[in-house]
Design an enzyme around this catalytic site. Structure first.
Site, PDB file in Angstrom:
ATOM      1  N   TYR A 141      45.472  32.484  37.842  1.00 38.76           N
ATOM      2  CA  TYR A 141      45.342  33.705  37.061  1.00 38.76           C
ATOM      3  C   TYR A 141      43.998  33.632  36.351  1.00 38.76           C
ATOM      4  CZ  TYR A 141      47.203  37.574  34.203  1.00 38.76           C
ATOM      5  OH  TYR A 141      47.425  38.774  33.585  1.00 38.76           O
ATOM      6  N   ARG A 194      38.418  48.188  38.289  1.00 35.17           N
ATOM      7  CA  ARG A 194      38.088  47.523  37.025  1.00 35.17           C
ATOM      8  C   ARG A 194      38.799  46.174  36.993  1.00 35.17           C
ATOM      9  NH1 ARG A 194      39.773  46.036  32.464  1.00 35.17           N
ATOM     10  NH2 ARG A 194      41.905  46.623  33.016  1.00 35.17           N
ATOM     11  N   LYS A 212      49.259  37.911  40.147  1.00 33.14           N
ATOM     12  CA  LYS A 212      50.299  38.452  39.274  1.00 33.14           C
ATOM     13  C   LYS A 212      51.688  38.193  39.840  1.00 33.14           C
ATOM     14  CE  LYS A 212      48.027  40.846  35.968  1.00 33.14           C
ATOM     15  NZ  LYS A 212      48.308  40.881  34.526  1.00 33.14           N
ATOM     16  N   GLU A 284      47.649  47.918  38.246  1.00 35.67           N
ATOM     17  CA  GLU A 284      46.818  46.827  37.738  1.00 35.67           C
ATOM     18  C   GLU A 284      45.343  47.116  37.988  1.00 35.67           C
ATOM     19  OE1 GLU A 284      46.548  43.450  35.582  1.00 35.67           O
ATOM     20  OE2 GLU A 284      48.470  44.210  36.304  1.00 35.67           O
ATOM     21  N   ASP A 285      44.541  47.029  36.942  1.00 33.36           N
ATOM     22  CA  ASP A 285      43.081  47.092  37.029  1.00 33.36           C
ATOM     23  C   ASP A 285      42.562  48.364  37.688  1.00 33.36           C
ATOM     24  OD1 ASP A 285      42.945  44.761  35.681  1.00 33.36           O
ATOM     25  OD2 ASP A 285      42.415  43.489  37.369  1.00 33.36           O
ATOM     26  N   ASP A 307      50.189  47.316  33.521  1.00 37.98           N
ATOM     27  CA  ASP A 307      50.133  46.051  32.775  1.00 37.98           C
ATOM     28  C   ASP A 307      48.930  45.995  31.845  1.00 37.98           C
ATOM     29  OD1 ASP A 307      51.109  43.344  32.239  1.00 37.98           O
ATOM     30  OD2 ASP A 307      49.288  42.690  33.254  1.00 37.98           O
ATOM     31  N   ASP A 308      47.803  46.598  32.254  1.00 41.40           N
ATOM     32  CA  ASP A 308      46.610  46.585  31.409  1.00 41.40           C
ATOM     33  C   ASP A 308      46.845  47.360  30.122  1.00 41.40           C
ATOM     34  OD1 ASP A 308      44.910  45.228  33.375  1.00 41.40           O
ATOM     35  OD2 ASP A 308      45.151  47.074  34.516  1.00 41.40           O
ATOM     36  N   ASN A 449      38.672  39.412  28.865  1.00 38.61           N
ATOM     37  CA  ASN A 449      38.554  38.296  29.795  1.00 38.61           C
ATOM     38  C   ASN A 449      37.810  38.759  31.045  1.00 38.61           C
ATOM     39  OD1 ASN A 449      40.631  39.572  31.457  1.00 38.61           O
ATOM     40  ND2 ASN A 449      42.153  38.681  30.086  1.00 38.61           N
ATOM     41  N   ASN A 493      48.244  35.969  26.568  1.00 41.00           N
ATOM     42  CA  ASN A 493      48.266  36.185  28.016  1.00 41.00           C
ATOM     43  C   ASN A 493      49.383  37.145  28.398  1.00 41.00           C
ATOM     44  OD1 ASN A 493      48.376  35.823  30.871  1.00 41.00           O
ATOM     45  ND2 ASN A 493      47.399  33.824  30.619  1.00 41.00           N
TER      46      ASN A 493
END
Length: 618
Positions: A141, A194, A212, A284-285, A307-308, A449, A493
């Site tokens: 991760y 992203r 993930k 995600e992203d 999740d972001d 991060n 996290n």
């Protein structure tokens, strides 16, 4: 002449068997049989022994146990002699894995070793990961997964997920059918726009959903065959990638606008058609401009979360809950300043508002206690530059515009400073000293991060506040020694949150995922923080306890699902912990031998003499 392929095998398992393969069963030599066996010879977690050959137990990572096959298993399965004479336990194999991964000094090489282990021996990989999560989490991760995505075109070996491209529009369901698993319950999808704080990586973002979902299994015990990583490849605007000969995705600029939205709509419909309405879809992203749009668009019609936005929010709010035990204050006493106004910052702010409302703070006052800064400065109603689109409007203040972060911190005097900007070093020594001057125990979260994008380091935060800071970060930082005390800053996290939420949602067959579930997750995580954790400088429990945290979160989510009428699995279990534990993945080897049992002795019954059938007819 090519023969028409036939279908054979267990339910959901497709095996193309040519006429020559059929002839082999009738006695033809195996030399004439083409190699048509698949990488995975089994699907799901129920094996039909008659459909699995002995050699499959070595070739298929779901069946392979390496040298842990017993002598009886090797002889019965017909694989005796294909391995050396040594017999090992899984515990001995785990020790060898630890030795092997520690031989590498570069994190990316450790990542590649673990990826290879996953391709060879699935149960060993997940047990190794789950029992060494503190050491291996930064490898599978963040931060190493970011480097793996950047080098994806170089290190790609074998498919671990599904690539759905814009060229497949109109046929996304046909692409979905090509994934051999019929019982997928959780999907993690990205369009790669992203990736962490690294920007647009296009199809190379596959490392994120793969990582993930590996944590879904390692941390929450969700069965790996129920997880499907997906990249929706609509191109990339990263010129370096478009010109990179090693780039593996569509070599075109990103599709945008109506065409992009229609493509995502078709994808969502294809998921439901293939796997059912209750399939969990984790976004995600995605880019900031799409993340909130899709969350608002799909949250009440699909089983989905981002999740972001929501996962990051839950873990940050859990840290805020834990910080109250140090400051002795409640949320109504806090003033919040966010550096960054993207999906992570907005998500944290929105969930913080819900936490304050739950404590009895009027919603208008809750919004008024939160200030936010984007690239154009403080969000104000009167500023002339920048946009106040979407959720940003809720946090715009009727004050004079300001653009300098140090001036903003000095003027607002926040008690909590949260960084979600991906702007490295934006929390300067001056800003940190101001936070220390204005607060007895300043709260500073540098959540961006990977590590190279963090707003400040843990060392800087402790150094410039005389070690009075309550600090958390999005990526791991080494311990910091100040005087005669060493602090071990906790990492906020998302992995504390999304595996447990996923387990509860999957097991209950939840229709939709309300924000209440993430607030429950934040509270469960904060409740797990011991005084000893706070004393050592961490707002989070050790990563070694994350499986217990995930179970507690799953129990809370399960209760919420049934209380809110969102669950579709009935009857409601009374002992929810026991019920959830019965559905977890088994990390330990199971016997490779088919089950056998003894029949009772048949009773003696005297039969009549045999007579020709023709006589019986007469």
């Amino acid at each position: 002449m090519l023969s028409r392929p036939s279908l054979c095998g267990t339910v959901g398992k497709l095996c193309r068997c040519s006429a020559s393969a059929t002839a082999t069963a009738a006695g033809a030599t195996s030399a004439t049989v083409p190699a048509t066996r698949r990488y995975h010879e089994v699907v799901g977690d129920i094996i039909t022994p008659s459909q699995v050959r002995g050699i499959d137990h070595i070739r298929d990572p779901r069946l392979n146990k390496g040298l842990a096959f017993t002598l009886e298993e090797r002889q019965t399965l017909g694989i005796h002699g294909l391995q050396p004479a040594r017999f090992k336990t899984q515990e001995e194999q785990l020790q060898l894995c630890k030795i092997a991964v520690n031989r590498y000094t570069e994190p990316l090489n450790k990542y590649l070793y673990l990826s290879d282990l996953y391709d060879r021996n699935e149960r060993l990989f997940f047990r190794f990961l789950s029992e060494n999560i503190e050491d291996l989490m930064p490898i599978v991760y963040t931060p190493t997964v970011g480097l793996a995505c950047q080098r994806f075109g170089l290190i790609y070996r074998r498919p671990h997920g599904l690539f759905v491209t814009y060229n497949d529009r109109g046929h996304i369901f046909d692409v979905m059918k090509n994934w051999p698993e019929p019982n997928v319950r959780a999907i993690c999808v990205t369009d790669g726009e992203r990736i962490l704080g690294l920007g647009d990586l296009g199809a190379c973002g596959m490392g994120i959903p793969v990582g993930k979902l590996a944590l879904y299994t390692a941390l929450a015990g969700i069965k790996p065959h129920q997880c499907l990583p997906i990249v929706v490849d609509v191109g990339t605007n990263n010129i370096d990638l478009l010109e990179d000969p090693l780039y593996v995705g569509l070599r075109q600029k990103r599709v945008v606008g109506r065409e992009y939205d229609d493509f995502i709509d078709e994808f969502m419909e294809a998921v439901v058609r293939r796997y059912g309405q209750n399939t969990l879809i984790q976004f995600e992203d995605f880019g900031n401009h799409n993340a909130f749009r899709f969350l608002d668009k799909y949250r009440n019609t699909y089983c989905t979360f981002n999740d972001d936005i929501q996962g990051t929010a839950a873990v940050a709010v859990a840290g805020l809950y834990a910080s109250k035990r140090i400051t002795g204050k409640s949320f109504k006493d806090y003033t919040f300043l966010f550096a960054g106004a993207g999906e992570a910052a907005i998500g944290i702010a929105d969930l913080t508002v819900k936490a304050m409302v739950q404590e009895g703070v009027p919603i208008e006052e809750a919004y008024n206690r939160i200030y936010m800064v984007d690239i154009d400065g403080l969000l104000t109603k009167s500023r002339k530059v920048g946009n106040l689109e979407g959720h940003k409007v809720n946090y715009a203040k009727d004050v004079a515009p300001m653009t300098d972060l140090a001036e903003i911190v000095s003027t607002i005097k926040p008690s909590v400073l949260i960084g979600a900007s991906a702007a490295a070093g934006i929390f300067t020594p001056e800003i940190l000293r101001t936070m220390g001057d204005n607060n007895e125990r300043p709260v500073v979260f540098a959540l961006s991060n990977p590590t190279s994008k963090a707003e400040c380091t843990a060392e800087d935060a402790y150094k410039h506040t005389d070690a009075r800071v309550i600090f958390s970060s999005g990526s791991p930082f080494p311990p910091v020694t100040m005087g005669d005390k060493t602090y071990y800053p906790g990492q906020g996290n998302n992995a504390y949150i999304f595996p447990g939420v996923g387990l509860g949602v999957i097991c209950t067959g939840t229709h939709h995922i309300p924000d209440e579930m993430f607030l429950i997750a934040a509270q469960e995580l904060a409740n797990f923080v011991e005084p000893s954790d706070i004393e050592r400088g961490s707002l989070y429990p050790p990563l070694s306890s994350i499986r217990d945290v995930s179970m507690n979160i799953a129990i809370g989510v399960t209760k919420c699902a049934y209380d809110r009428g969102l669950a579709s699995t009935y009857p409601e279990p009374q002992d929810k912990r026991k019920w959830l534990e019965m559905q977890l993945y088994n990390f330990n080897y199971e016997t490779s031998m088919p089950a056998t049992w003894v029949w009772p002795r048949m009773p003696y019954i005297k039969t009549r003499e045999e007579s020709p059938l023709i006589a019986a007819i007469k």
